[in-house]
Design a protein around this motif. Structure first.
Motif, PDB file in Angstrom:
ATOM      1  N   HIS A  70      38.613  42.391  46.753  1.00 50.96           N
ATOM      2  CA  HIS A  70      37.515  41.494  46.621  1.00 50.96           C
ATOM      3  C   HIS A  70      35.991  42.193  46.797  1.00 50.96           C
ATOM      4  CE1 HIS A  70      39.998  38.113  46.430  1.00 50.96           C
ATOM      5  NE2 HIS A  70      40.490  38.126  47.591  1.00 50.96           N
ATOM      6  N   CYS A 116      40.167  34.838  41.344  1.00 52.48           N
ATOM      7  CA  CYS A 116      40.990  35.277  42.627  1.00 52.48           C
ATOM      8  C   CYS A 116      41.173  34.536  43.722  1.00 52.48           C
ATOM      9  CB  CYS A 116      40.440  36.939  42.838  1.00 52.48           C
ATOM     10  SG  CYS A 116      38.648  36.582  43.407  1.00 52.48           S
ATOM     11  N   MET A 118      38.774  33.956  45.539  1.00 55.90           N
ATOM     12  CA  MET A 118      37.485  34.017  46.483  1.00 55.90           C
ATOM     13  C   MET A 118      36.423  33.545  45.762  1.00 55.90           C
ATOM     14  SD  MET A 118      35.897  37.304  48.629  1.00 55.90           S
ATOM     15  CE  MET A 118      34.201  37.702  48.265  1.00 55.90           C
ATOM     16  N   CYS A 121      33.375  35.741  44.233  1.00 52.97           N
ATOM     17  CA  CYS A 121      33.808  37.269  44.352  1.00 52.97           C
ATOM     18  C   CYS A 121      33.249  37.912  43.010  1.00 52.97           C
ATOM     19  CB  CYS A 121      35.345  37.329  44.291  1.00 52.97           C
ATOM     20  SG  CYS A 121      35.945  39.074  44.217  1.00 52.97           S
ATOM     21  N   HIS A 126      38.658  41.167  39.213  1.00 50.67           N
ATOM     22  CA  HIS A 126      38.649  39.732  39.390  1.00 50.67           C
ATOM     23  C   HIS A 126      37.743  38.687  38.682  1.00 50.67           C
ATOM     24  CE1 HIS A 126      40.145  40.557  43.710  1.00 50.67           C
ATOM     25  NE2 HIS A 126      40.937  41.367  42.802  1.00 50.67           N
TER      26      HIS A 126
HETATM   27 ZN   LIG Z   1      38.208  38.820  44.368  1.00 55.66          ZN
END
Ligand SMILES: [Zn+2]
Ligand SMILES: [Zn+2]
Length: 191
Positions: A70, A116, A118, A121, A126
């Motif tokens: 990330h 992803c 998060m 991110c 991602h």
């Molecule tokens: Zn990520």
């Protein structure tokens, strides 16, 4: 960065006005190849001093690797949505869109957002655009053993174009959903 940059990535960097030496360094590719692609495309030779700090430079200043691939954004954010932003040439660009561009060498179709888990991110690997999210989720549906998307919805919208698939793999017609939402707003307004 991939060890072997694609022609599209090199062309995109050339169009940003970067020098062959810099592109070779940034994309970890051969400088001669960059020059060949530049000349084939009829793009101008870089002139020293003409290069502004690029959008991708700004991105690199603020995208910080964390765990599991990330990347966290340390730069500006939208006050409303907290979305990572880059201020560039008197306007704001989405940091996720730049991340997407770094990976693919093209602008995103629809919103570029991390898929992803998060929130916000900005890792290029991602961040997906609407097109990629749909394809990923179509694969998910397939793996879940669900039906393929219908040709059209009840209102007759072609689902190849109008369908969206949510994170759980459920497909719906985006156009019908938007219509229902604006209808509900209008009804509330009238009440
Ligand atoms: Zn990520
Ligand atoms: Zn529909």
């Amino acid at each position: 960065m991939p060890a072997n940059a694609t022609r599209e990535q090199i062309l995109a960097a050339l169009q940003l006005g970067h020098s062959a030496a810099r592109i070779a360094r940034d994309l970890a590719c051969d400088r001669g190849r960059v020059r060949r692609i530049r000349d084939e495309a009829g793009l101008p030779v870089y002139v020293r001093g003409s290069e502004q700090p690029s959008l991708t430079d700004r991105w690199r200043q603020h995208a910080v690797s964390t765990t599991n691939g990330h990347m966290e954004w340390t730069g500006e954010r939208s006050t409303n949505s907290n979305r990572p932003l880059i201020s560039f040439q008197y306007s704001h660009r989405s940091a996720a869109a730049v991340a997407f561009f770094l990976r693919t060498g093209r602008d995103p179709i629809g919103n570029a957002v991390a898929d992803c888990g998060m929130r916000h991110c900005v890792a290029p690997e991602h961040v997906l655009d609407a097109d990629e999210r749909r394809r990923t989720r179509e694969q998910l549906r397939y793996l879940q053993g669900r039906q393929p998307l219908r040709e059209t919805c009840q209102a007759g919208h072609r689902q190849a174009e109008h369908a969206r698939i949510d994170a759980a793999g459920t497909a719906y017609c985006h156009t019908c959903k938007s219509t229902r939402q604006s209808q509900a707003r209008a009804d509330r307004g009238a009440a």
